[in-house]
Write an enzyme that holds these catalytic residues in place. Sequence first.
Site, PDB file in Angstrom:
ATOM      1  N   SER A  73       0.841  -1.166  -0.105  1.00 38.10           N
ATOM      2  CA  SER A  73       0.000   0.064   0.055  1.00 38.10           C
ATOM      3  C   SER A  73       0.802   1.240   0.068  1.00 38.10           C
ATOM      4  CB  SER A  73      -0.926   0.138   1.168  1.00 38.10           C
ATOM      5  OG  SER A  73      -1.624  -1.187   1.218  1.00 38.10           O
TER       6      SER A  73
HETATM    7  N1  SAH Z   1      -1.241  -4.191   3.682  1.00 36.04           N
HETATM    8  C1  SAH Z   1      -0.452  -4.747   2.773  1.00 36.04           C
HETATM    9  C2  SAH Z   1      -0.946  -4.584   1.297  1.00 36.04           C
HETATM   10  C3  SAH Z   1      -2.247  -5.476   1.120  1.00 36.04           C
HETATM   11  S1  SAH Z   1      -2.469  -5.743  -0.483  1.00 36.04           S
HETATM   12  C4  SAH Z   1       0.821  -3.923   2.756  1.00 36.04           C
HETATM   13  O1  SAH Z   1       1.154  -3.052   3.467  1.00 36.04           O
HETATM   14  O2  SAH Z   1       1.707  -4.485   2.005  1.00 36.04           O
HETATM   15  C5  SAH Z   1      -4.042  -6.740  -0.331  1.00 36.04           C
HETATM   16  C6  SAH Z   1      -3.440  -8.068  -0.069  1.00 36.04           C
HETATM   17  O3  SAH Z   1      -4.933  -8.892   0.403  1.00 36.04           O
HETATM   18  C7  SAH Z   1      -2.959  -9.153  -1.240  1.00 36.04           C
HETATM   19  O4  SAH Z   1      -1.518  -9.547  -0.640  1.00 36.04           O
HETATM   20  C8  SAH Z   1      -4.087 -10.090  -1.454  1.00 36.04           C
HETATM   21  O5  SAH Z   1      -3.421 -11.408  -1.689  1.00 36.04           O
HETATM   22  C9  SAH Z   1      -4.813 -10.281  -0.045  1.00 36.04           C
HETATM   23  N2  SAH Z   1      -6.139 -10.690   0.053  1.00 36.04           N
HETATM   24  C10 SAH Z   1      -6.904 -10.657  -0.992  1.00 36.04           C
HETATM   25  N3  SAH Z   1      -7.971 -11.248  -0.400  1.00 36.04           N
HETATM   26  C11 SAH Z   1      -7.896 -11.924   0.419  1.00 36.04           C
HETATM   27  C12 SAH Z   1      -8.665 -12.852   1.350  1.00 36.04           C
HETATM   28  N4  SAH Z   1      -9.956 -12.977   1.270  1.00 36.04           N
HETATM   29  N5  SAH Z   1      -8.110 -13.197   2.633  1.00 36.04           N
HETATM   30  C13 SAH Z   1      -6.654 -12.808   3.041  1.00 36.04           C
HETATM   31  N6  SAH Z   1      -5.804 -12.143   2.022  1.00 36.04           N
HETATM   32  C14 SAH Z   1      -6.487 -11.709   0.991  1.00 36.04           C
END
Ligand code: SAH
Length: 229
Positions: A73
């Site tokens: 993010s």
């Molecule tokens: N907070 C993170 C960015 C997250 S991007 C950082 O600081 O790097 C969003 C993430 O959510 C991705 O890695 C994706 O794989 C995950 N994601 C999507 N759907 C999900 C679900 N149902 N359960 C867990 N993770 C999920």
Amino acid sequence: MRDLPPNLQGQLSIRRAERARLIETGLIQQGISDPAVLAAINQMPREFFVETEHKEQAYENRALPIASGQTISQPYIVALMAEALQLQPHFRLLEIGTGSGYAAAVYALLVEEVFSVERHEDLANQAQSRLDALQIENVSIRCGDGSFGWPEAAPFDAISIAAATEDIPKQLLDQLAIGGRLVAPIGAQQSTQSLICLKRTESGFQQKDLGSVRFVPLISETDDHTESD
Ligand code: SAH
């Protein structure tokens, strides 16, 4: 707020000027004012959380690609979410979407305990190794579908959903403590999403809109979304 362990403080002298610029122009000038949030981001070496080819850009105020077609993010958005959650040192926080582990690491400096769920096993493992290397010990990472939350560790004082959804899964709303806050990007992947903050009260939820954002989608095992990878 916690600090990174003393033996890692030296790490922070590297790229200090870039981090300071990010804090000033990317966060403070954009309206972030919570001193603990600013200090936590100022303590976190973001270059640890990005792929080698993106290390140069680690302090640009934008999302960057990570493994498995996902993104780390934008620092401003991490700060906006952390500020909206009104975090306190005794809080237990649930994050859905560990991704690189960056936001989890920032949260770890601000609350007592972080529980983070990631559906991609390789990302969950990499995030865990990064947190281990930074000696951050108050984050538990689990690989699975975060739509179900983490019932055994509920209720949470704060829930941060880091992937876009049209409807917040009911299990997550159920796992929020009364008085607790949840932030989530709401909307379809292709459209502009709104970052919302919900506060759970005795009688329901109060909602606040924090502006437009763009997140990768929340992929739930229970719906028919498919991911291109
Ligand atoms: N907070 C993170 C960015 C997250 S991007 C950082 O600081 O790097 C969003 C993430 O959510 C991705 O890695 C994706 O794989 C995950 N994601 C999507 N759907 C999900 C679900 N149902 N359960 C867990 N993770 C999920």
